[in-house]
Design a protein around this motif. Structure first.
Motif, PDB file in Angstrom:
ATOM      1  N   SER A   1      36.783  46.207  33.442  1.00  0.00           N
ATOM      2  CA  SER A   1      35.648  47.122  33.335  1.00  0.00           C
ATOM      3  C   SER A   1      34.927  47.268  34.673  1.00  0.00           C
ATOM      4  N   LEU A   2      34.730  46.162  35.370  1.00  0.00           N
ATOM      5  CA  LEU A   2      34.049  46.221  36.666  1.00  0.00           C
ATOM      6  C   LEU A   2      34.905  46.938  37.695  1.00  0.00           C
ATOM      7  N   ASN A   3      36.207  46.766  37.637  1.00  0.00           N
ATOM      8  CA  ASN A   3      37.081  47.518  38.554  1.00  0.00           C
ATOM      9  C   ASN A   3      36.980  49.018  38.281  1.00  0.00           C
TER      10      ASN A   3
ATOM     11  N   ALA B   1      30.012  37.372  30.115  1.00  0.00           N
ATOM     12  CA  ALA B   1      29.347  36.219  29.504  1.00  0.00           C
ATOM     13  C   ALA B   1      30.270  35.472  28.551  1.00  0.00           C
ATOM     14  N   ASP B   2      31.418  36.076  28.205  1.00  0.00           N
ATOM     15  CA  ASP B   2      32.388  35.466  27.294  1.00  0.00           C
ATOM     16  C   ASP B   2      33.612  35.045  28.108  1.00  0.00           C
ATOM     17  N   LEU B   3      33.850  33.749  28.223  1.00  0.00           N
ATOM     18  CA  LEU B   3      34.967  33.249  29.030  1.00  0.00           C
ATOM     19  C   LEU B   3      36.301  33.809  28.551  1.00  0.00           C
ATOM     20  N   ASP B   4      36.430  34.032  27.246  1.00  0.00           N
ATOM     21  CA  ASP B   4      37.686  34.547  26.707  1.00  0.00           C
ATOM     22  C   ASP B   4      37.900  36.015  27.044  1.00  0.00           C
ATOM     23  N   ALA B   5      36.850  36.694  27.497  1.00  0.00           N
ATOM     24  CA  ALA B   5      36.960  38.131  27.794  1.00  0.00           C
ATOM     25  C   ALA B   5      36.909  38.403  29.299  1.00  0.00           C
ATOM     26  N   ARG B   6      37.206  37.366  30.108  1.00  0.00           N
ATOM     27  CA  ARG B   6      37.076  37.514  31.558  1.00  0.00           C
ATOM     28  C   ARG B   6      37.946  38.654  32.085  1.00  0.00           C
ATOM     29  N   ASP B   7      39.189  38.736  31.650  1.00  0.00           N
ATOM     30  CA  ASP B   7      40.081  39.779  32.164  1.00  0.00           C
ATOM     31  C   ASP B   7      39.569  41.174  31.810  1.00  0.00           C
ATOM     32  N   LEU B   8      39.044  41.313  30.602  1.00  0.00           N
ATOM     33  CA  LEU B   8      38.467  42.603  30.209  1.00  0.00           C
ATOM     34  C   LEU B   8      37.242  42.927  31.054  1.00  0.00           C
ATOM     35  N   ALA B   9      36.447  41.905  31.358  1.00  0.00           N
ATOM     36  CA  ALA B   9      35.276  42.118  32.201  1.00  0.00           C
ATOM     37  C   ALA B   9      35.685  42.597  33.581  1.00  0.00           C
ATOM     38  N   VAL B  10      36.708  41.958  34.150  1.00  0.00           N
ATOM     39  CA  VAL B  10      37.191  42.364  35.476  1.00  0.00           C
ATOM     40  C   VAL B  10      37.704  43.792  35.445  1.00  0.00           C
TER      41      VAL B  10
ATOM     42  N   GLY C   1      35.186  35.424  40.612  1.00  0.00           N
ATOM     43  CA  GLY C   1      36.315  34.924  41.409  1.00  0.00           C
ATOM     44  C   GLY C   1      37.207  36.000  41.959  1.00  0.00           C
ATOM     45  N   GLU C   2      36.785  37.269  41.880  1.00  0.00           N
ATOM     46  CA  GLU C   2      37.553  38.397  42.400  1.00  0.00           C
ATOM     47  C   GLU C   2      36.877  38.915  43.665  1.00  0.00           C
ATOM     48  N   ARG C   3      37.662  39.177  44.694  1.00  0.00           N
ATOM     49  CA  ARG C   3      37.095  39.673  45.951  1.00  0.00           C
ATOM     50  C   ARG C   3      37.670  41.043  46.242  1.00  0.00           C
ATOM     51  N   ARG C   4      36.805  41.956  46.655  1.00  0.00           N
ATOM     52  CA  ARG C   4      37.220  43.317  47.004  1.00  0.00           C
ATOM     53  C   ARG C   4      36.672  43.657  48.372  1.00  0.00           C
TER      54      ARG C   4
ATOM     55  N   ARG D   1      30.835  44.787  43.476  1.00  0.00           N
ATOM     56  CA  ARG D   1      31.635  43.806  44.226  1.00  0.00           C
ATOM     57  C   ARG D   1      31.016  42.410  44.095  1.00  0.00           C
ATOM     58  N   GLY D   2      29.690  42.368  44.140  1.00  0.00           N
ATOM     59  CA  GLY D   2      29.019  41.085  43.958  1.00  0.00           C
ATOM     60  C   GLY D   2      29.305  40.490  42.590  1.00  0.00           C
ATOM     61  N   ARG D   3      29.336  41.329  41.562  1.00  0.00           N
ATOM     62  CA  ARG D   3      29.643  40.833  40.217  1.00  0.00           C
ATOM     63  C   ARG D   3      31.087  40.325  40.153  1.00  0.00           C
ATOM     64  N   LEU D   4      31.998  41.048  40.795  1.00  0.00           N
ATOM     65  CA  LEU D   4      33.391  40.609  40.804  1.00  0.00           C
ATOM     66  C   LEU D   4      33.556  39.289  41.547  1.00  0.00           C
ATOM     67  N   ARG D   5      32.823  39.115  42.639  1.00  0.00           N
ATOM     68  CA  ARG D   5      32.883  37.845  43.353  1.00  0.00           C
ATOM     69  C   ARG D   5      32.423  36.701  42.457  1.00  0.00           C
TER      70      ARG D   5
END
Length: 759
Positions: free
Chosen positions: A649-651, A638-647, A677-680, A670-674
């Motif tokens: 955590s989801l990974n 939900a925080d644009l500045d924390a996108r990489d951290l979110a990815v 903008g991340e595809r697995r 996988r749906g959350r990662l999509r």
């Protein structure tokens, strides 16, 4: 004058003295039945009226739960002159409660414009939810008015919403009074006040059987006086007989009228055994298993009739126990005595009992009671001790209970050892033997071996059905449903859920019933969303904090229940789960998992990333770690500045879910990662025939299952966490490979092929 209540009365007098002020104007009174709470409220109302303070008195009752805001409305109706609520202008439907609450608030504001007001509300353990919600906000919203509140509740009933209300009000500054039993000095004063003399030795001993309960004591003394069973000589009151007065029997009958018929019969039968008794022997005498008696025993404890000691159960008040024994019809009492004489409780079997006489069966039942109340360390200690003493062959087996507890705490190595011992000990014991595959299934499920869990649970279900053990069948079905759901086979999970609902055992022990209802809630939530899940979970939420079996059955249960409650904006229930989870952690400081589970739940409730990081790193269960990582990823996304951290955590969640074969959970991540903008990739390339059922990929088979059930493409997409267009693509592939052109044909072929066996 109220004897032995000097401190409590002083607190209430301070409240009355500040009724005209705008601070410190809420006093909460709680205690067991008969402790004098109602008398304190009545005396307070009398003194307030004498001081010129207006008084409004109300009371909740068990049947009044059907009337929203009943206690408050009855209090308003008692004011002189009568308060008239313009009911003719009231709205219909859901707006009525809001309208009534607003009428109560505005009426209180109007009434306190000219004079201070004391509102007393008694028996709030029976209050309806609307009344409790109103009391949650009215004191603070009206804090600027000369309004004092005196609220009372019973504490032996299940903690429930009234207990949580008192906790919240106390946190906001209310004064809480816990009315305790009278001490010996106060008892002697009550005797002197009632009989006009000091008690003789026998009368003092009889009065002590009331256990300091003022109501029981006064009923006893008044009854003795009415029946001329006491005589005063030389300033000393002495008994002239030994029988209890009829007034005591009437009071006890009223108390027993508050419990179910089954519980009342249990109390009458066990009273003949003595004031304290072994639950295991009581079960044997009644032809039941100890587990089958658990609901009735818990009801008796909640009603304040029984109390649990370290190893046995006992009647809380000796006077109540004596009355029950004396009022059991003589022929029935004699028959029970003959039964006991023919099959007396064993006194000195060294291999089956401790030095204090506690059998393995008694320890097992006490361990389950402790576990159900969230006293996990105590329950585990008792189960370990019981496992060292051979049992009688009756269900449940001590080592089986120990295995279940160790599995719940993710102490898997010790659980494997306990299961090996249970397997060896079960030889020649049919019910114990039937339980082994269910225990193995729960261990496999916890360890992430889903295929093995399903296989063993199926074997356990067959054995339970053969022997007619419904509680064991329910346990097997809950494992089957949970394992199927994690494996991504929602249709199969739904079939197991329907099977469980169709055969659900009535009167099952709470630890079995709550596990089954939690599994049902997870399946319904997966199938129909959070609102559907909540429809199956009301008893799980409402059982808290007294019955915590659902929270301890798996490490993510508390966090998931908070998540579902928040999804339907039920913050009250979300808070109740967090409070219960933190209570379990507080009661078990030597166990890590309860503390981590509580942090996970708190992190979801408060959207606290630090709590979720702790849960992600300290959960011992990989699936629970994945769940916490997913929750953290959702929060950070939900925080644009924390996108990489979110990815990241989801990974992490994706890897952990994959390690335990949690296909459905991995698909959701996988749906959350999509969405970020991340595809697995979520498929594995294998060689397939070009046509026929064997040619379908795993994803195509999943689409086939859902569509054959009648789900639309959109509904199937929601279940699989993929887009509706992707479902349509896979469905076209299924039609091509099977040589069909409609959903009707697909449903017919699926039924013929029996792609998923029905159970």
């Amino acid at each position: 004058m109220m004897r032995g209540r000097g401190a409590e009365w002083a607190t209430i007098l301070r409240l009355l003295g500040t009724a005209a002020d705008t601070a410190g104007n809420v006093v909460l009174v709680e205690g067991e039945p008969g402790m004098g709470k109602s008398l304190l409220l009545a005396e307070a109302a009398t003194v307030a009226a004498a001081r010129g303070t207006a008084v409004a008195t109300g009371r909740a009752d068990e049947l009044g739960r059907l009337t929203p805001l009943g206690p408050l409305l009855s209090a308003l109706a008692e004011w002189p002159p009568p308060v008239a609520l313009a009911r003719g202008d009231s709205p219909d439907g859901p707006g009525l409660l809001m309208w009534l609450a607003e009428q109560v608030r505005t009426t209180l504001e109007r009434r306190t414009e000219s004079e201070p007001l004391l509102v007393t509300l008694d028996d709030l353990h029976w209050a309806d939810p609307a009344t409790l919600m109103a009391l949650r906000t009215l004191p603070s919203r009206l804090a600027s008015h000369p309004l004092a509140w005196l609220l009372a509740r019973r504490t032996t009933s299940e903690y429930g919403d009234s207990g949580r209300l008192f906790d919240l009000l106390e946190e906001e500054g209310a004064t809480r009074i816990r009315v305790l039993p009278l001490d010996d000095g106060a008892v002697a004063e009550v005797i002197a006040d009632t009989l006009g003399a000091a008690p003789g030795e026998e009368l003092a001993a009889l009065s002590a059987q009331a256990g300091g309960n003022p109501f029981l004591l006064l009923e006893l003394l008044t009854g003795l006086r009415e029946e001329d069973a006491v005589r005063v000589r030389s300033g000393v009151a002495r008994l002239t007989g030994t029988a209890l007065p009829q007034r005591v029997h009437t009071a006890v009958r009223r108390r027993l009228g508050e419990v179910s018929t089954k519980t009342r019969h249990l109390l009458e039968a066990t009273a003949v055994l003595g004031r304290s008794f072994s639950p295991a022997y009581a079960a044997e005498m009644l032809g039941e298993t100890p587990a089958a008696l658990l609901p009735a025993l818990e009801e008796a404890i909640a009603a304040g009739v029984l109390a649990a000691t370290s190893d046995e159960l006992m009647f809380r008040y000796e006077l109540v126990w004596r009355s029950i024994v004396e009022t059991v019809p003589a022929p029935v009492r004699q028959a029970l005595h003959h039964q006991i004489e023919r099959n007396p409780p064993a006194r000195q079997p060294p291999r089956h009992q401790r030095a204090d006489g506690s059998s393995a069966e008694t320890l097992v039942l006490l361990s389950l009671l402790a576990w159900d109340e969230g006293r996990l360390s105590r329950g585990l200690d008792l189960a370990r001790e019981a496992a060292e003493m051979p049992g009688s062959g009756r269900h449940p087996q001590p080592r089986a209970v120990l295995t279940t507890m160790l599995t719940d705490l993710w102490l898997l190595d010790e659980a494997e050892t306990a299961l090996a011992g249970a397997t060896e000990e079960a030889v020649g014991q049919p019910e114990w033997t039937a339980e082994i595959p269910v225990l193995r299934a729960r261990l496999d499920l916890t360890a992430g071996r889903l295929g093995s869990a399903i296989e063993h649970a199926e074997a356990g279900l067959t054995a339970a059905d053969t022997l007619g053990v419904p509680a064991l069948a329910a346990s097997a079905l809950s494992v089957l449903g949970a394992a199927s759901l994690r494996a991504g086979d929602l249709p199969r999970a739904i079939r197991y859920l329907k099977n469980d609902l169709a055969r659900g055992p009535q009167g099952a022990p709470p630890y079995v019933r709550l596990r089954s209802e939690l599994a049902a809630g997870r399946i319904n939530e997966a199938h129909g969303g959070a609102a559907s899940g909540m429809s199956s979970l009301s008893r799980v939420y409402d059982a808290l904090p007294r019955h915590t079996g659902a929270l301890t059955s798996e490490p993510t249960a508390a966090a998931w229940l908070v998540r579902v409650a928040m999804a339907v904006q039920d913050e009250r229930r979300a808070d109740a789960v967090v409070d219960a989870a933190e209570g379990i952690a507080w009661r078990n400081p030597c166990l890590l998992n309860p503390s981590v589970a509580a942090a996970h739940a708190r992190g979801v409730r408060d959207r606290d990333p630090e709590a979720l990081v702790r849960a992600m790193t300290e959960h011992t269960d990989p699936w629970a770690r994945a769940s916490a990582a997913e929750d953290l990823g959702v929060l950070l996304s939900a925080d644009l500045d924390a996108r990489d951290l979110a990815v990241d955590s989801l990974n992490s969640a994706l890897v952990c879910y994959g390690s335990v074969e949690a296909i459905r959970d991995a698909a959701r991540v996988r749906g959350r990662l999509r969405g970020l903008g991340e595809r697995r990739r979520h498929w594995v390339r294998t060689d397939h025939p070009v046509s026929g059922w064997a040619s379908l990929t795993g994803t195509e088979q999943a689409v086939c299952d859902l569509v054959a059930q009648g789900l639309t493409n959109r509904q199937a997409a929601e279940q699989m966490f993929i887009s509706e267009h992707t479902v349509a693509f896979h469905l076209r592939q299924v039609f091509r490979k099977l040589g069909i052109h409609s959903r009707v044909e697909l449903a017919r072929l699926a039924a013929q092929q029996s792609v998923r066996p029905d159970h």
